[in-house]
Design a protein around this motif. Structure first.
Motif, PDB file in Angstrom:
ATOM      1  N   LEU A 155       0.827  -1.204   0.000  1.00 51.76           N
ATOM      2  CA  LEU A 155       0.000   0.000   0.000  1.00 51.76           C
ATOM      3  C   LEU A 155       0.861   1.254   0.000  1.00 51.76           C
ATOM      4  CD1 LEU A 155      -2.573  -1.114   2.738  1.00 51.76           C
ATOM      5  CD2 LEU A 155      -2.836  -1.237   0.242  1.00 51.76           C
ATOM      6  N   ALA A 156       0.628   2.136  -0.956  1.00 48.83           N
ATOM      7  CA  ALA A 156       1.431   3.367  -1.045  1.00 48.83           C
ATOM      8  C   ALA A 156       1.350   4.163   0.252  1.00 48.83           C
ATOM      9  CB  ALA A 156       0.945   4.209  -2.220  1.00 48.83           C
ATOM     10  N   GLU A 157       0.150   4.204   0.863  1.00 50.64           N
ATOM     11  CA  GLU A 157       0.019   4.987   2.101  1.00 50.64           C
ATOM     12  C   GLU A 157       0.813   4.359   3.258  1.00 50.64           C
ATOM     13  OE1 GLU A 157      -4.374   3.250   2.454  1.00 50.64           O
ATOM     14  OE2 GLU A 157      -3.945   4.559   4.141  1.00 50.64           O
ATOM     15  N   GLY A 158       1.018   3.026   3.186  1.00 47.79           N
ATOM     16  CA  GLY A 158       1.758   2.345   4.250  1.00 47.79           C
ATOM     17  C   GLY A 158       3.251   2.630   4.203  1.00 47.79           C
ATOM     18  N   ILE A 159       3.781   2.816   2.985  1.00 46.57           N
ATOM     19  CA  ILE A 159       5.241   2.945   2.847  1.00 46.57           C
ATOM     20  C   ILE A 159       5.676   4.372   2.486  1.00 46.57           C
ATOM     21  CG2 ILE A 159       5.521   0.520   2.240  1.00 46.57           C
ATOM     22  CD1 ILE A 159       5.941   1.448  -0.678  1.00 46.57           C
ATOM     23  N   ARG A 160       4.725   5.307   2.519  1.00 41.71           N
ATOM     24  CA  ARG A 160       5.032   6.667   2.071  1.00 41.71           C
ATOM     25  C   ARG A 160       6.294   7.226   2.736  1.00 41.71           C
ATOM     26  NH1 ARG A 160       1.615  12.145   2.970  1.00 41.71           N
ATOM     27  NH2 ARG A 160       3.005  13.460   1.765  1.00 41.71           N
ATOM     28  N   TYR A 161       6.425   7.019   4.040  1.00 41.06           N
ATOM     29  CA  TYR A 161       7.562   7.592   4.765  1.00 41.06           C
ATOM     30  C   TYR A 161       8.599   6.544   5.142  1.00 41.06           C
ATOM     31  CZ  TYR A 161       4.510  11.650   5.162  1.00 41.06           C
ATOM     32  OH  TYR A 161       3.693  12.729   4.880  1.00 41.06           O
ATOM     33  N   LEU A 162       8.505   5.370   4.534  1.00 42.35           N
ATOM     34  CA  LEU A 162       9.511   4.332   4.787  1.00 42.35           C
ATOM     35  C   LEU A 162      10.509   4.323   3.632  1.00 42.35           C
ATOM     36  CD1 LEU A 162       7.230   1.375   5.947  1.00 42.35           C
ATOM     37  CD2 LEU A 162       8.757   2.738   7.379  1.00 42.35           C
ATOM     38  N   PRO A 163      11.762   3.936   3.910  1.00 47.91           N
ATOM     39  CA  PRO A 163      12.731   3.874   2.822  1.00 47.91           C
ATOM     40  C   PRO A 163      12.574   2.588   2.012  1.00 47.91           C
ATOM     41  CG  PRO A 163      13.785   3.289   4.891  1.00 47.91           C
ATOM     42  CD  PRO A 163      12.353   3.614   5.214  1.00 47.91           C
ATOM     43  N   TRP A 164      11.341   2.273   1.656  1.00 52.73           N
ATOM     44  CA  TRP A 164      11.039   1.066   0.897  1.00 52.73           C
ATOM     45  C   TRP A 164      10.493   1.471  -0.469  1.00 52.73           C
ATOM     46  CZ3 TRP A 164       7.583  -2.231   4.779  1.00 52.73           C
ATOM     47  CH2 TRP A 164       8.386  -2.646   5.850  1.00 52.73           C
ATOM     48  N   PRO A 165      11.079   0.916  -1.543  1.00 48.83           N
ATOM     49  CA  PRO A 165      10.490   1.151  -2.865  1.00 48.83           C
ATOM     50  C   PRO A 165       9.222   0.316  -3.002  1.00 48.83           C
ATOM     51  CG  PRO A 165      12.284  -0.431  -3.016  1.00 48.83           C
ATOM     52  CD  PRO A 165      12.224  -0.002  -1.582  1.00 48.83           C
ATOM     53  N   GLU A 166       8.404   0.636  -4.018  1.00 47.20           N
ATOM     54  CA  GLU A 166       7.274  -0.260  -4.287  1.00 47.20           C
ATOM     55  C   GLU A 166       7.830  -1.588  -4.765  1.00 47.20           C
ATOM     56  OE1 GLU A 166       4.116   1.228  -6.742  1.00 47.20           O
ATOM     57  OE2 GLU A 166       4.206   3.178  -5.733  1.00 47.20           O
ATOM     58  N   ARG A 167       7.352  -2.682  -4.214  1.00 45.00           N
ATOM     59  CA  ARG A 167       7.838  -4.013  -4.584  1.00 45.00           C
ATOM     60  C   ARG A 167       6.665  -4.865  -5.021  1.00 45.00           C
ATOM     61  NH1 ARG A 167      11.129  -2.956   0.163  1.00 45.00           N
ATOM     62  NH2 ARG A 167      13.342  -3.147  -0.350  1.00 45.00           N
ATOM     63  N   ASP A 168       6.929  -5.736  -6.025  1.00 43.97           N
ATOM     64  CA  ASP A 168       5.875  -6.700  -6.361  1.00 43.97           C
ATOM     65  C   ASP A 168       5.938  -7.825  -5.329  1.00 43.97           C
ATOM     66  OD1 ASP A 168       7.891  -8.486  -7.065  1.00 43.97           O
ATOM     67  OD2 ASP A 168       7.754  -8.036  -9.209  1.00 43.97           O
ATOM     68  N   ARG A 169       5.024  -8.771  -5.456  1.00 44.84           N
ATOM     69  CA  ARG A 169       4.902  -9.809  -4.421  1.00 44.84           C
ATOM     70  C   ARG A 169       6.212 -10.586  -4.239  1.00 44.84           C
ATOM     71  NH1 ARG A 169       0.674 -12.387  -1.723  1.00 44.84           N
ATOM     72  NH2 ARG A 169      -0.885 -11.183  -2.870  1.00 44.84           N
ATOM     73  N   VAL A 170       6.827 -10.950  -5.362  1.00 43.78           N
ATOM     74  CA  VAL A 170       8.067 -11.747  -5.259  1.00 43.78           C
ATOM     75  C   VAL A 170       9.148 -10.944  -4.545  1.00 43.78           C
ATOM     76  CG1 VAL A 170       9.928 -12.809  -6.604  1.00 43.78           C
ATOM     77  CG2 VAL A 170       7.529 -13.142  -7.284  1.00 43.78           C
ATOM     78  N   GLU A 171       9.311  -9.695  -4.956  1.00 42.43           N
ATOM     79  CA  GLU A 171      10.334  -8.832  -4.320  1.00 42.43           C
ATOM     80  C   GLU A 171      10.024  -8.617  -2.840  1.00 42.43           C
ATOM     81  OE1 GLU A 171      11.363  -6.053  -8.232  1.00 42.43           O
ATOM     82  OE2 GLU A 171       9.722  -5.511  -6.884  1.00 42.43           O
ATOM     83  N   ALA A 172       8.743  -8.437  -2.550  1.00 45.07           N
ATOM     84  CA  ALA A 172       8.359  -8.180  -1.151  1.00 45.07           C
ATOM     85  C   ALA A 172       8.599  -9.408  -0.284  1.00 45.07           C
ATOM     86  CB  ALA A 172       6.893  -7.756  -1.093  1.00 45.07           C
ATOM     87  N   TYR A 173       8.317 -10.582  -0.820  1.00 40.59           N
ATOM     88  CA  TYR A 173       8.553 -11.803  -0.039  1.00 40.59           C
ATOM     89  C   TYR A 173      10.059 -11.974   0.227  1.00 40.59           C
ATOM     90  CZ  TYR A 173       3.738 -13.634  -0.287  1.00 40.59           C
ATOM     91  OH  TYR A 173       2.388 -13.834  -0.129  1.00 40.59           O
ATOM     92  N   GLU A 174      10.879 -11.656  -0.781  1.00 37.48           N
ATOM     93  CA  GLU A 174      12.347 -11.741  -0.582  1.00 37.48           C
ATOM     94  C   GLU A 174      12.795 -10.749   0.491  1.00 37.48           C
ATOM     95  OE1 GLU A 174      13.435 -12.990  -5.183  1.00 37.48           O
ATOM     96  OE2 GLU A 174      14.045 -11.016  -4.424  1.00 37.48           O
ATOM     97  N   HIS A 175      12.201  -9.568   0.430  1.00 41.32           N
ATOM     98  CA  HIS A 175      12.541  -8.531   1.403  1.00 41.32           C
ATOM     99  C   HIS A 175      12.166  -8.980   2.817  1.00 41.32           C
ATOM    100  CE1 HIS A 175      11.514  -4.484   3.349  1.00 41.32           C
ATOM    101  NE2 HIS A 175      12.802  -4.412   3.134  1.00 41.32           N
ATOM    102  N   THR A 176      10.997  -9.583   2.965  1.00 42.28           N
ATOM    103  CA  THR A 176      10.589 -10.072   4.291  1.00 42.28           C
ATOM    104  C   THR A 176      11.534 -11.178   4.762  1.00 42.28           C
ATOM    105  OG1 THR A 176       8.293  -9.437   4.020  1.00 42.28           O
ATOM    106  CG2 THR A 176       8.719 -11.220   5.567  1.00 42.28           C
ATOM    107  N   ALA A 177      11.936 -12.042   3.855  1.00 45.01           N
ATOM    108  CA  ALA A 177      12.865 -13.123   4.250  1.00 45.01           C
ATOM    109  C   ALA A 177      14.185 -12.533   4.763  1.00 45.01           C
ATOM    110  CB  ALA A 177      13.115 -14.047   3.066  1.00 45.01           C
TER     111      ALA A 177
END
Ligand SMILES: CC(C)(COP(=O)(O)OP(=O)(O)OC[C@H]1O[C@@H](n2cnc3c(N)ncnc32)[C@H](O)[C@@H]1OP(=O)(O)O)[C@@H](O)C(=O)NCCC(=O)NCCS
Length: 224
Positions: free
Chosen positions: A61-83
Motif C-alpha cells: 500500500l502506497a500509504e503504508g510505505i510513504r515515509y519508509l525507505p522502501w520502494p514499491e515491490r511486487d509480491r516476489v520482491e516483497a517476499y524476498e525482502h521479508t525473508a
C-alpha cells in the motif's frame, strides 16, 4: 549509622547504572520465538519468512510505505525482502537488527486462518555499539491504525530493549512530515531532539529528518 550503604533499588539502581556504554551484547533474539513479548492484544516475536503474505498486505500500500525507505515491490520482491528482514536475529555489531512481528490475537492471517495475523512490525537496530545507541522503527497496517496497537507494540519493544539490552537511550529517525509517527514517539515518552534540514532526497525533493529520543532514566521514571 555505620556499615556499607544499602544497594540501590528501583529507579535509583537504573540511574546509578548509567555510565560508560555497556550493551548486553551479543544478544540472540532467537529465544524470543518461543518466549515472545506479550501485550493485552498482541504477541510480538521475531519476524519469520512465512509472515510474508501478511506483511505484503501493508507493504503493497502506497500509504503504508510513504515515509519508509522502501520502494514499491511486487509480491516476489516483497517476499524476498521479508525473508531478509526475518533473518535478523543476532545483535552484535553496527547495523544489526531484529524485527518483531506484531500479531493481533484472534485476527486470522491472510493466507492461513489457523494462524493469527501479523498486522505490523517493530524493529530494533543497532546504530552504534561503541556508543550503545539503538534505534526503533515501525509500520502498522492502515486498517489497524487509530486503535492503539502501535503504542502497545512499540511500548513493549521499548521495555524489552531497555531491560534486556541496556542502552542509555533509544532513538527514532523520522521523515519530519510523518505526523502519525511523531505522535507515536510522543505517546512513548520520546522528545523531539532535532530536526535535520534537507538530510535526504526522495521522489524529487529534499526531506527533513526528525530525531526523537528518550533516556533510560526518563523511561524508568515514567514507569514508577
Ligand atoms: C506510525 C504508525 C505506526 C502510527 O500508528 P497509529 O495507529 O497512529 O498508532 P496507535 O496504534 O498507537 O494508535 C493511536 C491512535 O489510536 C487511538 N486509539 C483508539 N483506541 C485506542 C486504544 N484502545 N488504546 C490506545 N489508543 C487508541 C488513539 O487515540 C490514537 O489516535 P489519535 O492519533 O487520533 O489520537 C502508523 O501511522 C504507520 O504505520 N505509518 C506508516 C509507516 C510509517 O510511516 N512508519 C514510520 C517510519 S519512521
Amino acid at each position: 549509622m555505620t556499615g556499607a550503604a544499602a544497594p540501590a533499588s528501583g529507579r535509583d539502581a537504573v540511574v546509578a547504572s548509567d555510565g560508560p556504554p555497556a550493551l548486553r551484547f551479543p544478544y540472540d533474539a532467537s529465544a524470543l520465538t518461543d518466549a515472545p513479548l506479550r501485550t493485552e492484544r498482541l504477541v510480538l516475536r521475531p519476524l519469520e519468512a512465512s509472515d510474508a503474505p501478511d506483511v505484503f498486505e501493508y507493504q503493497r500500500l502506497a500509504e503504508g510505505i510513504r515515509y519508509l525507505p522502501w520502494p514499491e515491490r511486487d509480491r516476489v520482491e516483497a517476499y524476498e525482502h521479508t525473508a531478509k528482514r526475518a533473518a535478523g536475529r543476532l545483535l552484535a555489531g553496527d547495523g544489526d537488527f531484529v524485527v518483531f512481528a506484531a500479531i493481533l490475537l484472534g485476527e486470522p492471517s491472510i493466507d492461513d486462518a489457523a494462524r493469527d495475523r501479523v498486522i505490523g512490525d517493530f524493529m530494533v537496530r543497532v546504530s552504534s555499539v561503541q556508543h550503545a545507541q539503538l534505534e526503533l522503527g515501525w509500520v502498522l497496517h492502515p486498517d489497524f491504525q487509530g486503535r492503539g496497537p502501535a503504542r502497545e507494540a512499540a511500548g513493549a519493544v521499548m521495555d524489552f530493549a531497555f531491560e534486556t539490552l541496556r542502552p542509555p537511550r533509544l532513538q527514532a529517525f523520522l521523515d519530519a512530515r510523518n505526523a502519525a509517527s511523531a505522535a507515536l514517539c510522543e505517546r512513548l515518552g520520546m522528545r523531539r531532539e532535532a530536526t535535520i534540514l534537507e538530510e535526504e532526497y526522495h521522489d524529487g525533493e529534499w526531506t527533513d529528518t526528525a530525531v526523537y529520543g528518550v533516556l533510560r532514566r526518563e523511561w524508568a521514571a515514567a514507569r514508577c
